[in-house]
Design an enzyme around this catalytic site. Structure first.
Site, short mmCIF file in Angstrom:
data_model
loop_
_atom_site.label_atom_id
_atom_site.label_comp_id
_atom_site.label_asym_id
_atom_site.label_seq_id
_atom_site.Cartn_x
_atom_site.Cartn_y
_atom_site.Cartn_z
N CYS A 16 0.81 -1.21 0.00
CA CYS A 16 0.00 0.00 0.00
C CYS A 16 0.85 1.26 0.00
CB CYS A 16 -0.97 0.00 1.19
SG CYS A 16 -0.19 0.18 2.79
N CYS A 72 13.19 -0.10 2.02
CA CYS A 72 11.95 0.54 1.56
C CYS A 72 11.18 0.99 2.80
CB CYS A 72 11.14 -0.40 0.67
SG CYS A 72 10.44 -1.82 1.53
#
Length: 357
Positions: A182, A318
């Site tokens: 997401c 990330c």
């Protein structure tokens, strides 16, 4: 307990004072204080739940505020469990609120979950979901499932009165490369509120005995068309026979991936030389990044590999550790024999004081 406070509930036929007392006696654990967890916590607290446990190790960030409406701009940087507890106590001082500023892990899951009647899965990743499932099967606890993808959501109740478990829906964890993220794909702010409220409703039904619980059924919601669909789910008996937790809950990968925990990584960046590749989007990188990092978004990785200094130890990061695993798998294909190291948990696990801009 104030009679006036809950009078709109106690006057309901088939709920009444008995239902309210059942809520008062109930202990509910919410794992994840983000987009799904916020509406669950807010409504259970407002409706008079007796004890509310909150598990989350994250802090409030500015990018949370469009959907995590319990938090305010002044709370950015605070641990979510601290911010949530302050807000919830202001909303209803009668609720006993227990906070666990930690990630749910193999070492703490059984101990934390054992104290509660119902577990609400408000997480956003497969490994934690499988851990919750297995712990709930071992402890015979029902758990209320919610998930989001784009403009769609899912809700169900697992391990309830002999019903299916999460592994009856997804028997095995997928490969990291097959999992949407997401942080990369986005989420419409209102959707977690809709799905989270449906989870709260299922929790209330379980605790008070009203209505039909979504056991053996997956309810899917399409926000763009305002349509609900229901899919039946059968129980697979072997999935209810789990007796012990696995030694590790992580993505299955065809190629082994070396990872480093965030605490060890933070010590490493203070003392060692490395090549650190941040594969998040430009907006994420601009909002917050490690000074030592080089920004190469995941979608541009193949065409920009020449920018990576493979003479150094290469670490990949990330937001949550999902896209970085995908990046490591791609880099290992491009540079066979070269070791690339994933930063487990990503920026979500990195302390805010550690070399960030």
């Amino acid at each position: 307990m104030s009679e006036d406070r809950y009078i709109r509930q106690t006057t309901l036929k088939d709920f009444g004072a008995e239902g309210q007392q059942k809520l008062k006696s109930a202990k509910v654990l919410v794992i994840g204080a983000g987009g799904l967890g916020v509406p669950v916590m807010t409504y259970l607290n407002a409706m008079g739940i007796g004890t509310l446990g909150i598990v989350d190790a994250d802090i409030v960030s500015i990018s949370n505020l469009h959907r995590q409406v319990l938090y305010t701009e002044k709370m950015v940087g605070l641990p979510k469990v601290v911010a949530a507890k302050n807000q919830l106590e202001a909303q209803n001082h009668e609720t006993e609120i227990n906070t666990y500023q930690t990630f749910l892990t193999v070492s703490n899951a059984l101990e934390i979950i054992s104290s509660y009647d119902v577990v609400v899965d408000a997480t956003d990743n497969f490994p934690t979901r499988y851990l919750i499932n297995d712990a709930c099967v071992i402890l015979s606890k029902p758990f209320v499932y919610g998930a989001l993808h784009g403009f769609e959501g899912q809700v169900s109740v697992f391990n309830y009165n002999g019903g299916p478990t999460y592994r009856c829906l997804f028997p095995e964890m997928p490969n990291a490369d097959a999992v949407p993220d997401c942080n990369e794909n986005g989420v419409l702010g209102i959707l977690p509120g809709i799905v989270g409220n449906l989870q709260a409703l299922e929790t209330i039904k379980i605790m008070t005995g009203i209505g039909d619980v979504l056991s053996g059924v997956i309810m899917m919601f399409d926000g763009l068309t305002q349509r609900f669909q229901r899919m039946k789910l059968n129980t697979i008996p072997k999935n209810k026979e789990i007796k012990t937790l696995q030694s590790s809950y992580d993505f299955d990968c065809e190629t082994p991936i070396k990872s480093i925990e965030s605490k060890d990584f933070q010590n490493l960046i203070l003392n060692g030389k490395m090549e650190l590749i941040d594969v998040r989007t430009s907006k994420e990188y601009e909002a917050n990044h490690l000074e030592e990092s080089k920004h190469i978004p995941l979608g541009e990785l193949e065409e920009r590999v020449s920018e990576i200094n493979i003479e150094e130890s290469v670490y990949v990061i990330c937001q949550s550790g999902i896209r970085s695993k995908k990046a490591v798998l791609r880099l290992k294909e491009i540079f066979p024999g070269k070791e690339f190291i994933n930063v487990a948990g990503g920026m979500n696990h990195i302390n805010t004081y550690a070399h960030t801009n």
